[in-house]
Design a protein around this motif. Structure first.
Motif, PDB file in Angstrom:
ATOM      1  N   VAL A  94      -6.028  81.089 -40.358  1.00  0.00           N
ATOM      2  CA  VAL A  94      -5.212  80.198 -41.190  1.00  0.00           C
ATOM      3  C   VAL A  94      -4.362  81.047 -42.124  1.00  0.00           C
ATOM      4  CG1 VAL A  94      -6.958  78.380 -41.094  1.00  0.00           C
ATOM      5  CG2 VAL A  94      -6.926  79.952 -43.045  1.00  0.00           C
ATOM      6  N   VAL A  95      -3.290  80.458 -42.616  1.00  0.00           N
ATOM      7  CA  VAL A  95      -2.475  81.077 -43.666  1.00  0.00           C
ATOM      8  C   VAL A  95      -2.515  80.136 -44.848  1.00  0.00           C
ATOM      9  CG1 VAL A  95      -0.187  81.846 -44.372  1.00  0.00           C
ATOM     10  CG2 VAL A  95      -0.985  82.300 -42.046  1.00  0.00           C
ATOM     11  N   ASP A  96      -3.075  80.621 -45.963  1.00  0.00           N
ATOM     12  CA  ASP A  96      -3.247  79.757 -47.121  1.00  0.00           C
ATOM     13  C   ASP A  96      -3.251  80.598 -48.391  1.00  0.00           C
ATOM     14  OD1 ASP A  96      -3.492  77.324 -48.361  1.00  0.00           O
ATOM     15  OD2 ASP A  96      -5.655  77.161 -48.109  1.00  0.00           O
ATOM     16  N   LEU A  97      -3.127  79.917 -49.532  1.00  0.00           N
ATOM     17  CA  LEU A  97      -3.129  80.590 -50.829  1.00  0.00           C
ATOM     18  C   LEU A  97      -4.544  81.008 -51.211  1.00  0.00           C
ATOM     19  CD1 LEU A  97      -0.679  78.256 -52.769  1.00  0.00           C
ATOM     20  CD2 LEU A  97      -0.194  80.574 -51.950  1.00  0.00           C
ATOM     21  N   VAL A  98      -4.654  82.195 -51.788  1.00  0.00           N
ATOM     22  CA  VAL A  98      -5.931  82.713 -52.282  1.00  0.00           C
ATOM     23  C   VAL A  98      -5.761  83.054 -53.756  1.00  0.00           C
ATOM     24  CG1 VAL A  98      -7.682  84.511 -52.082  1.00  0.00           C
ATOM     25  CG2 VAL A  98      -6.540  83.662 -50.030  1.00  0.00           C
ATOM     26  N   GLU A  99      -6.559  82.404 -54.585  1.00  0.00           N
ATOM     27  CA  GLU A  99      -6.547  82.712 -56.022  1.00  0.00           C
ATOM     28  C   GLU A  99      -7.812  83.492 -56.377  1.00  0.00           C
ATOM     29  OE1 GLU A  99      -5.852  80.509 -60.342  1.00  0.00           O
ATOM     30  OE2 GLU A  99      -6.012  79.325 -58.525  1.00  0.00           O
ATOM     31  N   THR A 100      -8.951  82.826 -56.366  1.00  0.00           N
ATOM     32  CA  THR A 100     -10.226  83.513 -56.634  1.00  0.00           C
ATOM     33  C   THR A 100     -10.945  83.882 -55.343  1.00  0.00           C
ATOM     34  OG1 THR A 100     -11.488  81.443 -56.717  1.00  0.00           O
ATOM     35  CG2 THR A 100     -10.469  82.214 -58.773  1.00  0.00           C
ATOM     36  N   GLY A 101     -10.636  83.208 -54.248  1.00  0.00           N
ATOM     37  CA  GLY A 101     -11.293  83.472 -52.975  1.00  0.00           C
ATOM     38  C   GLY A 101     -12.565  82.669 -52.756  1.00  0.00           C
ATOM     39  N   THR A 102     -12.947  81.839 -53.728  1.00  0.00           N
ATOM     40  CA  THR A 102     -14.197  81.080 -53.617  1.00  0.00           C
ATOM     41  C   THR A 102     -14.177  80.127 -52.425  1.00  0.00           C
ATOM     42  OG1 THR A 102     -14.510  81.191 -56.013  1.00  0.00           O
ATOM     43  CG2 THR A 102     -15.758  79.522 -54.829  1.00  0.00           C
ATOM     44  N   THR A 103     -13.109  79.354 -52.295  1.00  0.00           N
ATOM     45  CA  THR A 103     -13.002  78.397 -51.195  1.00  0.00           C
ATOM     46  C   THR A 103     -12.956  79.117 -49.853  1.00  0.00           C
ATOM     47  OG1 THR A 103     -11.791  76.869 -52.619  1.00  0.00           O
ATOM     48  CG2 THR A 103     -11.641  76.490 -50.257  1.00  0.00           C
ATOM     49  N   MET A 104     -12.236  80.216 -49.807  1.00  0.00           N
ATOM     50  CA  MET A 104     -12.128  81.004 -48.582  1.00  0.00           C
ATOM     51  C   MET A 104     -13.500  81.502 -48.124  1.00  0.00           C
ATOM     52  SD  MET A 104     -10.083  84.604 -48.080  1.00  0.00           S
ATOM     53  CE  MET A 104     -11.159  85.428 -49.292  1.00  0.00           C
ATOM     54  N   ARG A 105     -14.244  82.089 -49.039  1.00  0.00           N
ATOM     55  CA  ARG A 105     -15.563  82.638 -48.680  1.00  0.00           C
ATOM     56  C   ARG A 105     -16.540  81.539 -48.278  1.00  0.00           C
ATOM     57  NH1 ARG A 105     -13.955  86.129 -52.882  1.00  0.00           N
ATOM     58  NH2 ARG A 105     -14.925  84.806 -54.460  1.00  0.00           N
ATOM     59  N   ALA A 106     -16.433  80.391 -48.957  1.00  0.00           N
ATOM     60  CA  ALA A 106     -17.311  79.271 -48.617  1.00  0.00           C
ATOM     61  C   ALA A 106     -17.071  78.792 -47.191  1.00  0.00           C
ATOM     62  CB  ALA A 106     -17.106  78.130 -49.600  1.00  0.00           C
ATOM     63  N   ALA A 107     -15.850  78.969 -46.704  1.00  0.00           N
ATOM     64  CA  ALA A 107     -15.516  78.565 -45.338  1.00  0.00           C
ATOM     65  C   ALA A 107     -15.791  79.669 -44.328  1.00  0.00           C
ATOM     66  CB  ALA A 107     -14.044  78.157 -45.278  1.00  0.00           C
ATOM     67  N   GLY A 108     -16.349  80.792 -44.787  1.00  0.00           N
ATOM     68  CA  GLY A 108     -16.666  81.895 -43.881  1.00  0.00           C
ATOM     69  C   GLY A 108     -15.459  82.696 -43.451  1.00  0.00           C
ATOM     70  N   LEU A 109     -14.419  82.706 -44.294  1.00  0.00           N
ATOM     71  CA  LEU A 109     -13.190  83.424 -43.966  1.00  0.00           C
ATOM     72  C   LEU A 109     -13.012  84.651 -44.846  1.00  0.00           C
ATOM     73  CD1 LEU A 109     -10.777  80.327 -43.751  1.00  0.00           C
ATOM     74  CD2 LEU A 109     -11.997  81.439 -41.871  1.00  0.00           C
ATOM     75  N   GLU A 110     -12.148  85.548 -44.416  1.00  0.00           N
ATOM     76  CA  GLU A 110     -11.778  86.724 -45.206  1.00  0.00           C
ATOM     77  C   GLU A 110     -10.308  87.033 -44.996  1.00  0.00           C
ATOM     78  OE1 GLU A 110     -13.912  90.160 -43.933  1.00  0.00           O
ATOM     79  OE2 GLU A 110     -13.336  89.949 -41.834  1.00  0.00           O
ATOM     80  N   VAL A 111      -9.717  87.714 -45.955  1.00  0.00           N
ATOM     81  CA  VAL A 111      -8.303  88.086 -45.863  1.00  0.00           C
ATOM     82  C   VAL A 111      -8.134  89.226 -44.868  1.00  0.00           C
ATOM     83  CG1 VAL A 111      -6.343  89.080 -47.111  1.00  0.00           C
ATOM     84  CG2 VAL A 111      -7.754  87.331 -48.209  1.00  0.00           C
ATOM     85  N   VAL A 112      -7.202  89.035 -43.927  1.00  0.00           N
ATOM     86  CA  VAL A 112      -6.898  90.097 -42.960  1.00  0.00           C
ATOM     87  C   VAL A 112      -5.432  90.518 -43.045  1.00  0.00           C
ATOM     88  CG1 VAL A 112      -8.750  89.422 -41.398  1.00  0.00           C
ATOM     89  CG2 VAL A 112      -6.486  88.405 -41.111  1.00  0.00           C
ATOM     90  N   GLY A 113      -4.645  89.830 -43.875  1.00  0.00           N
ATOM     91  CA  GLY A 113      -3.247  90.199 -44.055  1.00  0.00           C
ATOM     92  C   GLY A 113      -2.633  89.422 -45.195  1.00  0.00           C
ATOM     93  N   GLU A 114      -1.709  90.051 -45.913  1.00  0.00           N
ATOM     94  CA  GLU A 114      -1.033  89.392 -47.032  1.00  0.00           C
ATOM     95  C   GLU A 114       0.396  89.042 -46.648  1.00  0.00           C
ATOM     96  OE1 GLU A 114       0.665  90.570 -51.423  1.00  0.00           O
ATOM     97  OE2 GLU A 114      -1.379  91.239 -50.945  1.00  0.00           O
ATOM     98  N   VAL A 115       0.744  87.774 -46.826  1.00  0.00           N
ATOM     99  CA  VAL A 115       2.087  87.305 -46.497  1.00  0.00           C
ATOM    100  C   VAL A 115       3.009  87.419 -47.698  1.00  0.00           C
ATOM    101  CG1 VAL A 115       3.442  85.331 -45.687  1.00  0.00           C
ATOM    102  CG2 VAL A 115       1.141  85.727 -44.772  1.00  0.00           C
ATOM    103  N   LEU A 116       2.516  86.997 -48.877  1.00  0.00           N
ATOM    104  CA  LEU A 116       3.379  86.927 -50.058  1.00  0.00           C
ATOM    105  C   LEU A 116       2.546  86.872 -51.328  1.00  0.00           C
ATOM    106  CD1 LEU A 116       6.376  86.284 -51.136  1.00  0.00           C
ATOM    107  CD2 LEU A 116       5.667  83.887 -51.050  1.00  0.00           C
TER     108      LEU A 116
END
Length: 295
Positions: A167-189
């Motif tokens: 997915v491509v989505d906004l990351v502020e603290t990363g809490t929601t991302m980690r809860a979904a079992g995801l991690e950042v693999v690239g920065e768009v903006l």
């Protein structure tokens, strides 16, 4: 618009987010900059007190389009919204809040270390324009086409439901991302809230006035005024601790062996600076909160 929900002729129309955390940040900013208004229930406009400005309350995701097309003169929204909207606007100033990053996120279990390996796969996002631009270079290199699917919410759930490889989505603290079992693999903006204007805005004087006021308030939020007395022989050492934002104000005292110093220091460094001044022999150390400034 009805008469009750319209702007007086000749007013500068200023679009701001209508709700949520971003609205509260913008509302605080406007109050600090002396932009006063009263918003009637269920109305999407408010005429400012003593200024020819009409606030227009819009979804943050629509503001860049309205400004770019000239429906409103100026607005506050995220840089990500501006870039996604693909409209031409003038970036007047960065506002220092709402900072986050638009990122490619993939399941931790997939152990993806190279974002280009996702090219040709399935991407779910609320930012289809920016996502397509980001993957275009990888698609061209590999001769594939990444499938970009736009959704309006619950982006993080797409991978878990088997609807996307990333997915491509906004990351502020990363809490929601980690809860979904995801991690950042690239920065768009990298993005933050910004003040924008239409390139043909007919209210340049108001834009300049708003910029001065907002800059003054931002400085006031970031700095405090510090004042202290210091003996002449310790003045040089004291000024190394408090060089000021531009330069300190140094005043002679009736006691000729001493000087009074006032200057700005970063609010987050205030106590450290006071301790350092005390330790070298400064006296009568005081700090003063600022409500606004003109630098």
């Amino acid at each position: 618009m009805s008469a009750a929900n319209s702007s007086p002729e000749g007013n500068c129309k200023f679009a701001i987010p209508k709700k949520g955390r971003l609205f509260q940040k913008v509302d605080d900013l406007l109050k600090g900059a002396g932009i006063e208004y009263t918003r009637a229930p269920r109305l999407d406009v408010a005429v400012c007190k003593d200024l020819p400005i009409t606030l227009v309350f819009l979804p943050a995701s629509d503001i860049a389009k309205y400004v770019g097309e000239g429906n409103v003169d100026i607005g506050i929204t995220g840089l990500d919204v501006v870039e996604e909207s693909a409209v031409k606007v003038d970036r007047v100033m960065d506002l220092g809040f709402g900072a986050c990053k638009l990122c490619v996120q993939a399941p931790v279990a997939d152990k993806i270390t190279d974002v280009s390996t996702l090219a040709g796969g399935r991407i779910v996002t609320s930012f289809p324009v920016l996502s397509k631009q980001f993957f275009a270079k990888f698609d061209k290199e590999k001769g594939v086409t990444t499938k970009i699917t736009e959704v309006s919410g619950s982006v993080e759930a797409a991978c878990g439901l088997g609807l996307a490889d990333a997915v491509v989505d906004l990351v502020e603290t990363g809490t929601t991302m980690r809860a979904a079992g995801l991690e950042v693999v690239g920065e768009v903006l990298a993005t933050e809230s910004i003040l924008i204007s239409n390139p043909n805005c007919g209210h340049p004087d108001i834009v300049k006035m708003l910029t001065r006021r907002i800059e003054g308030y931002m400085v006031a939020k970031k700095y405090v005024m510090i004042s202290y007395n210091i003996s002449n022989d310790l003045l040089e050492a004291a000024l190394k601790i408090t060089p000021g934002k531009k330069s300190p104000n140094i005043t002679a005292l009736a006691e000729t062996d001493y000087k009074a110093v006032t200057c700005l220091v970063l609010k987050k460094e205030m106590n450290k600076k006071m301790d350092e001044l005390h330790d070298i022999g400064a006296t009568d150390i005081l700090t003063f909160a600022l409500s606004n400034t003109r630098m």
